[in-house]
Design a protein around this motif. Sequence first.
Motif, mmCIF file in Angstrom:
data_model
loop_
_atom_site.group_PDB
_atom_site.id
_atom_site.type_symbol
_atom_site.label_atom_id
_atom_site.label_comp_id
_atom_site.label_asym_id
_atom_site.label_seq_id
_atom_site.Cartn_x
_atom_site.Cartn_y
_atom_site.Cartn_z
ATOM 1 N N LYS A 152 0.821 -1.211 0.000
ATOM 2 C CA LYS A 152 0.000 0.000 0.000
ATOM 3 C C LYS A 152 0.856 1.262 0.000
ATOM 4 O O LYS A 152 0.378 2.337 -0.321
ATOM 5 C CB LYS A 152 -0.929 -0.009 1.219
ATOM 6 N N ARG A 153 2.132 1.110 0.372
ATOM 7 C CA ARG A 153 3.020 2.279 0.413
ATOM 8 C C ARG A 153 3.631 2.590 -0.953
ATOM 9 O O ARG A 153 4.387 3.564 -1.075
ATOM 10 C CB ARG A 153 4.135 2.030 1.432
ATOM 11 N N ASN A 154 3.307 1.779 -1.964
ATOM 12 C CA ASN A 154 3.895 1.992 -3.279
ATOM 13 C C ASN A 154 3.403 3.266 -3.948
ATOM 14 O O ASN A 154 3.940 3.666 -4.979
ATOM 15 C CB ASN A 154 3.620 0.786 -4.186
ATOM 16 N N LYS A 155 2.377 3.887 -3.395
ATOM 17 C CA LYS A 155 1.934 5.169 -3.947
ATOM 18 C C LYS A 155 2.981 6.261 -3.729
ATOM 19 O O LYS A 155 2.930 7.312 -4.373
ATOM 20 C CB LYS A 155 0.601 5.593 -3.329
ATOM 21 N N PRO B 228 -4.048 -11.734 -28.677
ATOM 22 C CA PRO B 228 -3.792 -12.823 -27.714
ATOM 23 C C PRO B 228 -4.697 -12.781 -26.491
ATOM 24 O O PRO B 228 -4.902 -13.802 -25.835
ATOM 25 C CB PRO B 228 -2.330 -12.626 -27.331
ATOM 26 N N CYS B 229 -5.223 -11.616 -26.153
ATOM 27 C CA CYS B 229 -6.183 -11.451 -25.056
ATOM 28 C C CYS B 229 -6.708 -10.027 -25.149
ATOM 29 O O CYS B 229 -6.403 -9.315 -26.114
ATOM 30 C CB CYS B 229 -5.554 -11.737 -23.694
ATOM 31 N N SER B 230 -7.487 -9.604 -24.176
ATOM 32 C CA SER B 230 -7.990 -8.225 -24.149
ATOM 33 C C SER B 230 -7.504 -7.535 -22.890
ATOM 34 O O SER B 230 -8.287 -6.993 -22.101
ATOM 35 C CB SER B 230 -9.523 -8.214 -24.218
ATOM 36 N N ASP B 231 -6.187 -7.568 -22.695
ATOM 37 C CA ASP B 231 -5.634 -7.005 -21.459
ATOM 38 C C ASP B 231 -4.149 -6.703 -21.669
ATOM 39 O O ASP B 231 -3.543 -7.130 -22.657
ATOM 40 C CB ASP B 231 -5.797 -7.998 -20.310
ATOM 41 N N PHE B 232 -3.584 -5.934 -20.729
ATOM 42 C CA PHE B 232 -2.143 -5.711 -20.715
ATOM 43 C C PHE B 232 -1.460 -7.069 -20.573
ATOM 44 O O PHE B 232 -1.900 -7.907 -19.771
ATOM 45 C CB PHE B 232 -1.743 -4.814 -19.541
ATOM 46 N N CYS B 233 -0.401 -7.287 -21.313
ATOM 47 C CA CYS B 233 0.185 -8.618 -21.283
ATOM 48 C C CYS B 233 1.606 -8.617 -21.842
ATOM 49 O O CYS B 233 2.059 -7.639 -22.450
ATOM 50 C CB CYS B 233 -0.677 -9.609 -22.072
ATOM 51 N N GLY C 199 11.411 -12.893 -29.816
ATOM 52 C CA GLY C 199 10.059 -13.424 -29.821
ATOM 53 C C GLY C 199 9.185 -12.956 -28.679
ATOM 54 O O GLY C 199 8.060 -13.419 -28.536
ATOM 55 N N VAL C 200 9.675 -12.014 -27.853
ATOM 56 C CA VAL C 200 8.939 -11.554 -26.674
ATOM 57 C C VAL C 200 8.471 -10.117 -26.898
ATOM 58 O O VAL C 200 9.265 -9.235 -27.265
ATOM 59 C CB VAL C 200 9.808 -11.631 -25.404
ATOM 60 N N TYR C 201 7.176 -9.878 -26.659
ATOM 61 C CA TYR C 201 6.594 -8.558 -26.867
ATOM 62 C C TYR C 201 5.790 -8.156 -25.631
ATOM 63 O O TYR C 201 5.042 -8.971 -25.071
ATOM 64 C CB TYR C 201 5.678 -8.558 -28.093
ATOM 65 N N ALA C 202 5.958 -6.907 -25.228
ATOM 66 C CA ALA C 202 5.185 -6.349 -24.114
ATOM 67 C C ALA C 202 4.132 -5.407 -24.673
ATOM 68 O O ALA C 202 4.434 -4.556 -25.521
ATOM 69 C CB ALA C 202 6.104 -5.609 -23.145
ATOM 70 N N PHE C 203 2.888 -5.564 -24.197
ATOM 71 C CA PHE C 203 1.771 -4.769 -24.703
ATOM 72 C C PHE C 203 1.212 -3.901 -23.581
ATOM 73 O O PHE C 203 0.618 -4.421 -22.631
ATOM 74 C CB PHE C 203 0.673 -5.679 -25.255
ATOM 75 N N ALA C 204 1.421 -2.600 -23.690
ATOM 76 C CA ALA C 204 0.879 -1.663 -22.702
ATOM 77 C C ALA C 204 -0.480 -1.163 -23.172
ATOM 78 O O ALA C 204 -0.755 0.039 -23.235
ATOM 79 C CB ALA C 204 1.846 -0.502 -22.497
ATOM 80 N N THR C 205 -1.350 -2.076 -23.544
ATOM 81 C CA THR C 205 -2.682 -1.761 -24.054
ATOM 82 C C THR C 205 -3.603 -2.935 -23.760
ATOM 83 O O THR C 205 -3.146 -4.085 -23.636
ATOM 84 C CB THR C 205 -2.648 -1.491 -25.565
ATOM 85 N N GLN C 206 -4.887 -2.659 -23.664
ATOM 86 C CA GLN C 206 -5.864 -3.725 -23.490
ATOM 87 C C GLN C 206 -6.395 -4.235 -24.828
ATOM 88 O O GLN C 206 -7.351 -5.007 -24.861
ATOM 89 C CB GLN C 206 -7.011 -3.247 -22.600
ATOM 90 N N PRO D 291 -1.024 -6.765 -14.444
ATOM 91 C CA PRO D 291 -1.781 -5.626 -13.911
ATOM 92 C C PRO D 291 -1.324 -4.325 -14.574
ATOM 93 O O PRO D 291 -0.139 -4.156 -14.882
ATOM 94 C CB PRO D 291 -1.443 -5.630 -12.416
ATOM 95 N N GLU D 292 -2.258 -3.425 -14.808
ATOM 96 C CA GLU D 292 -1.919 -2.167 -15.468
ATOM 97 C C GLU D 292 -0.840 -1.409 -14.693
ATOM 98 O O GLU D 292 0.081 -0.830 -15.284
ATOM 99 C CB GLU D 292 -3.163 -1.284 -15.609
ATOM 100 N N GLU D 293 -0.923 -1.406 -13.342
ATOM 101 C CA GLU D 293 0.061 -0.682 -12.541
ATOM 102 C C GLU D 293 1.469 -1.214 -12.780
ATOM 103 O O GLU D 293 2.433 -0.449 -12.861
ATOM 104 C CB GLU D 293 -0.287 -0.784 -11.052
#
Length: 690
Positions: A491-494, A605-610, A641-648, A677-679
């Motif tokens: 909780k202190r990560n804010k 591949p999905c409908s989320d950050f992944c 072959g690895v991709y990061a998606f910052a989108t849903q 998780p988006e965060e």
Amino acid sequence: MTEEIGKVRLDLTHYPGEDYYCDGAVEDELLEIAKNYAEVEYPRIIEERKSWPVLYHLSALRENIVDWLPIDKSMKVLEIGSGCGAVTGALARKAGEVTCVDLSRKRSLINAYRHMDCENITIHLGNFQDIEPDLPCDYDYICLIGVYEYAQAYISSDTPYEDFLRIVGKHRKNNGRIVIAIENKLGLKYWAGCKEDHLGTWFSSLEDYPEGGVVRTFTRKGLIKAAGQCGFSDVSMYYPYPDYKFMTSLYSDSRLPKPGELTSNQRNFDRERMQLFDEKLVFDTLIKEGEFPLFSNSYLMVLGETPEIKYAKYSNDRAEAFQIKTLLTENNSDGKTVRQIEKHALSNEGSEHIRRIHDSYEKLTARFTGGKLQINSCKLKEDLISGKEDGSDASVIFEYLEGKTLEELLDDCLERDEFEKFHALFDEYLERISYHEEAAVTDYDLIFSNILITEDGQWHVIDYEWTFSRQVEAKEIAFRAVYCYLLENEKRNKLNLDSILDKLGVTEAEAEGYRRQEMKFQKYVTGKRMSMEEIRDVINQPVYALSELPMRSPAEKQRERVQIYEDKGNGFSEEDSFFLEDASGTERKFRLVFEGERKAVRIDPCSDFCIVYLEEIKWNGKSVPVKGKGISTNGVRTGEGVYAFATQDPNITLWPAEAEQRRENVLEVSMQVTRMPEETVRHMQKKGLF
């Protein structure tokens, strides 16, 4: 009918000739260890064998539940259900005489061999009801550690628990005490997904044992009621944490835990567990609402005069030279309640560490005189103790102060999003600890929980155990304080760590060096010993997080589905798309057949950050390179072959050349999809990880 193992006497008068319960081969293993190894070797054996029964029966932490009791050599102790002797040794070191009762000969032999040098132990073998009439009625302490819940097995009556207490009560002297350690049937760990300790089933105690059986645990109210029905008017309740088996802290109604203190909750050494919520955060809620006693994982009930000790903390999972216990005592003098904090060595080696604490008080007082930090007063006490090699036991006594820790004040700021006030408090902290920064003495553990602010506004250092005779920059001490603060509670990560680093003038390279220094310090404290967390990891009982359980809502399941878009010449559209209902989870493999040519095929591949790892893609049996003209994505490539998606709305598009098209085109895909998780994704972006 007696037998002697070393100096320990086994009384076989009431032994029926066979053991009616046995844990099998593990008891043979324990007996082999007790016969062939000294107690000092047990920590190594526990680490090597990676076994729950070996840990449970031989860990030194088992003794903590009775070590704090004010027992001395003038006293007699009766231990009912002594088993393999997990607490017998502690009782024998403290008391003048210890009488044990246990039904199992194999377990009693284990107990006898591990304590064979103790000449004050007698073990009676047999059923308690048969042995009880021969026992005297002058015991100062009667201990039922993990025993009371089995009263139905010992006592044949309609009210076995009350009758058991009445029978036991006959054998204590007038001012004696009965000590009962037992699990709480409503313990928070059971709500959170731990299995019931005795039955190994989920939620059975919460449901009041619907399957029956002889085991019964109790709530706080249930224990007090049973004691009252048996005529016990003096009842004191204590709350061992994490539980009574491996207690590291003991609370009471006079000293309950504070928010942020209960952080060691992954304790499934014996079997798998679920993790339905974060127990640390729920404990904080219960503490704030005043409901902690109802949900404590275990209870320790003392029947008889209330002990002066109101709180105990054990640090015996450290290197032997640093093993100590901390006690809060309370007594009435001239109508006033007097409280004080004591620290005692748990070994001869630890006595030197205690003496250094007193030296640290004098050195830190000299450094901060004239500054704005008060060093809590400390007195050294040396008691002559028989049985100690050096004949003395060192302890230090601190003044007990009332107030709020700096950690509590900072948490209040974050909870209210009062970041300016947080930084003002941190600035004040930094100013105060920087006084005479050049001095060759440093309290390395000036973390926020070790600073108490009293009502008059004075800042007091209440614990300075880790003080060293060398100069350390204030920014390193402050960085460590913030680092520990953030690690203890998500909780202190804010809090924006970068702003703290800028304030301290700490570079990323320096921060990394400080982190490595912290790892070295922790190893210095623990020595070569594994922590209980590390032992839990090597025993390797799984923890199933709620997110991993097959309990997804329809909406969650939809977010996991793979969606395929076909460009037949008019671009992508929802009309020309379909979902793969059987392609979910992390590993996703599928084979699709398209009738006729396609301008492009898009895979969502999905409908989320992944994060997606494309293991292999084939079009008509030919591998498609995961980078190049034939493929594009709206993600960021972070590896082969690895991709990061910052989108849903992540997507991977294939552009098959006309030369590769057929009347019937086959697409084969093998990939791994990990939702994030988006965060977490935003944090990774901020740190430049993609």
